[in-house]
Design an enzyme around this catalytic site. Structure first.
Site, PDB file in Angstrom:
ATOM      1  N   ARG A  59      86.059 -40.917  37.259  1.00 55.15           N
ATOM      2  CA  ARG A  59      86.492 -40.025  36.182  1.00 55.15           C
ATOM      3  C   ARG A  59      85.481 -38.902  35.975  1.00 55.15           C
ATOM      4  O   ARG A  59      85.830 -37.797  35.548  1.00 55.15           O
ATOM      5  CB  ARG A  59      86.686 -40.805  34.869  1.00 55.15           C
ATOM      6  CG  ARG A  59      87.054 -39.911  33.681  1.00 55.15           C
ATOM      7  CD  ARG A  59      87.478 -40.722  32.477  1.00 55.15           C
ATOM      8  NE  ARG A  59      86.483 -41.677  32.048  1.00 55.15           N
ATOM      9  CZ  ARG A  59      85.429 -41.387  31.276  1.00 55.15           C
ATOM     10  NH1 ARG A  59      85.219 -40.146  30.865  1.00 55.15           N
ATOM     11  NH2 ARG A  59      84.589 -42.333  30.920  1.00 55.15           N
ATOM     12  N   TYR A  72     103.507 -18.746  29.632  1.00 63.36           N
ATOM     13  CA  TYR A  72     104.022 -20.020  30.125  1.00 63.36           C
ATOM     14  C   TYR A  72     104.451 -20.893  28.950  1.00 63.36           C
ATOM     15  O   TYR A  72     103.753 -20.976  27.935  1.00 63.36           O
ATOM     16  CB  TYR A  72     102.965 -20.721  30.973  1.00 63.36           C
ATOM     17  CG  TYR A  72     103.401 -22.066  31.499  1.00 63.36           C
ATOM     18  CD1 TYR A  72     104.459 -22.170  32.396  1.00 63.36           C
ATOM     19  CD2 TYR A  72     102.771 -23.224  31.088  1.00 63.36           C
ATOM     20  CE1 TYR A  72     104.878 -23.405  32.876  1.00 63.36           C
ATOM     21  CE2 TYR A  72     103.183 -24.468  31.560  1.00 63.36           C
ATOM     22  CZ  TYR A  72     104.234 -24.546  32.448  1.00 63.36           C
ATOM     23  OH  TYR A  72     104.661 -25.762  32.902  1.00 63.36           O
ATOM     24  N   ASP A 127      95.471 -16.584  33.442  1.00 65.75           N
ATOM     25  CA  ASP A 127      96.278 -17.433  34.313  1.00 65.75           C
ATOM     26  C   ASP A 127      96.816 -16.554  35.438  1.00 65.75           C
ATOM     27  O   ASP A 127      97.660 -15.688  35.222  1.00 65.75           O
ATOM     28  CB  ASP A 127      97.424 -18.046  33.504  1.00 65.75           C
ATOM     29  CG  ASP A 127      98.322 -18.959  34.340  1.00 65.75           C
ATOM     30  OD1 ASP A 127      98.240 -18.916  35.577  1.00 65.75           O
ATOM     31  OD2 ASP A 127      99.130 -19.697  33.735  1.00 65.75           O
ATOM     32  N   LYS A 129     101.258 -24.931  42.393  1.00 64.73           N
ATOM     33  CA  LYS A 129     102.031 -23.830  42.964  1.00 64.73           C
ATOM     34  C   LYS A 129     101.423 -23.346  44.285  1.00 64.73           C
ATOM     35  O   LYS A 129     101.348 -24.108  45.239  1.00 64.73           O
ATOM     36  CB  LYS A 129     102.124 -22.703  41.940  1.00 64.73           C
ATOM     37  CG  LYS A 129     103.176 -22.926  40.851  1.00 64.73           C
ATOM     38  CD  LYS A 129     102.909 -24.081  39.932  1.00 64.73           C
ATOM     39  CE  LYS A 129     103.896 -24.144  38.776  1.00 64.73           C
ATOM     40  NZ  LYS A 129     103.553 -25.172  37.795  1.00 64.73           N
TER      41      LYS A 129
END
Length: 423
Positions: free
Chosen positions: A77, A130, A203, A228
């Site tokens: 983690r 978004y 972004d 993406k």
């Protein structure tokens, strides 16, 4: 294989600090056998392996604090070699000072926002944005007493400047913007943030770092949904943040690890593989999209095409200044409004009706009924962001462009002339 090679033996068979294989039962052999290659020249795998171990063996208790102080691996983690490998690859492409990868794009965004904003702070965000960010800004930030102002996507940076308050801590933009393809002037945006000592975050998912290296324009934080273009094959979910300074990276990694937003090493390996072909794919996405955009722009059943590579795009000159080429994303307004957009989206054969973008296959979606539809936004809010009823968002893949054009032609033929006349 050499006849002189010896069969691999476990550490128990070799003698482990005086412990021999005959000293333990078969139960312990099954759980504790480890193989360590320690003879002959050491080599390095050409492809970084998937380190899917959750925890790491230490040589001494003192190593724990040493690793926390100096770096290394304790627990996945916190960090993992496979994830570090893809972080290093993204960072060098971005030209940043450090990158973090996350288990989703929204995880990356939310970590950054809650890391660098606190109660009483103010953030300025483009509209549209978004849908996940819009939901967070409108429905979640008020619970944390974080104030939000919206500016029209694609506006000049002066519009951001007008909204700045004494408590403004971040300027947030998308370029190209989702879904209306508006372009933000990155150089001017970066200058504004530096002049006001306000963090800037962009972004750049719709372009990717190969076409648009955000950090070089003075932006503090570059965000990508790696699902993406960076991944590129529609087979992983991931996000990334790249920072303009080591100090920002060091601040953010604490939030990432504490919030548990780390990327799986399996997805990290897929992402690293995708990055290897990023330049090749982005050039094909861009060239295909240009051909499709030019075709659609002239089609009688299309009102307009929003693609940064077209001279008709209102921000074409800005895009030309900051993008190597213009990516595979476009938005198209179909005549016939809501019905026209649905007919096109539902009658394509090669282009698939699906959310997401940036994969090798072409996708289409209808924002007014899907990603920016009534479950999230009112009609008034949606239209204020320039998301019309007939708008469809298209992600052009790497298929033969002539096949894609033929597919759009046959689907557009399905829209009745009478419906177009009502537009």
């Amino acid at each position: 294989m050499s006849r002189k090679w010896q069969p691999p033996l476990t550490t128990l068979e070799q003698g482990l600090n005086g412990l021999k294989v005959e000293d333990v039962s078969i139960d312990t052999m099954a759980t504790s056998s480890r193989y360590v290659f320690d003879s002959g020249p050491t080599t390095e795998p050409l492809v970084p392996p998937i380190y899917h171990s959750s925890t790491y063996k230490l040589k001494s208790v003192d190593d724990y604090l040493k690793i926390l102080d100096q770096g290394g691996y304790i627990y996945s983690r916190l960090n993992n070699f496979t994830c570090d490998s893809v972080q290093a690859a993204i960072n060098v492409i971005e030209g940043g000072k450090g990158t973090l990868v996350f288990n989703t794009g929204m995880s990356a965004i939310s970590t950054a926002l809650f890391c660098f904003l606190k109660s009483g702070d103010h953030i300025i965000i483009c509209n549209p944005v978004y849908s996940g960010i819009y939901d967070m800004a409108v429905n979640m930030f008020p619970k944390f007493n974080i104030e939000v102002s919206f500016v029209q996507a694609g506006c000049s940076v002066e519009e951001y400047e007008k909204q700045i308050k004494p408590n403004t801590k971040m300027l947030y933009g998308e370029t190209p913007c989702n879904p209306n393809m508006a372009i933000l002037d990155l150089a001017e945006f970066g200058k504004l943030g530096k002049s006001k000592n306000i963090l800037t975050m962009v972004d750049s998912t719709f372009a990717g770092p190969y076409l648009q290296p955000v950090i070089k324009y003075g932006i503090d934080i570059s965000m990508h949904s790696c699902t993406k273009y960076l991944g590129g094959h529609s087979d992983l979910i991931a996000g990334s943040l790249t920072f303009s300074s080591v100090e920002l990276w060091q601040t953010a990694i604490r939030y990432q690890t504490t919030l548990g937003a780390s990327l799986s090493p399996h997805d990290a390996s897929l992402l690293l593989r995708g990055i290897k072909t990023l330049p090749l794919r982005m050039e094909r996405h861009s060239s295909n999209a240009m051909k499709v955009a030019k075709y659609l722009e002239k089609h009688p059943k299309i009102n307009y095409v929003l693609y940064p590579g077209l001279e008709s795009h209102p921000h074409h000159l800005i895009a030309k200044k900051q993008m190597k080429s213009f990516s595979g994303m476009m938005s198209v307004e179909v005549k016939g409004g809501l019905a026209g957009g649905r007919i096109l989206a539902e009658n394509l054969r090669i282009v698939q009706l699906a959310v997401s973008l940036g994969g090798v296959e072409s996708l289409i979606q209808h924002p007014a009924t899907m990603t920016h539809g009534p479950m999230l936004m009112s009609d008034e809010d949606r239209l204020s962001g320039g998301i019309t009823n007939g708008m469809v968002r298209i992600s052009i893949g790497i298929e033969d462009p002539d096949d894609l054009i033929a597919d759009f032609k046959q689907a557009l033929d399905e829209i009745p002339e009478s419906l177009c006349a009502e537009n």
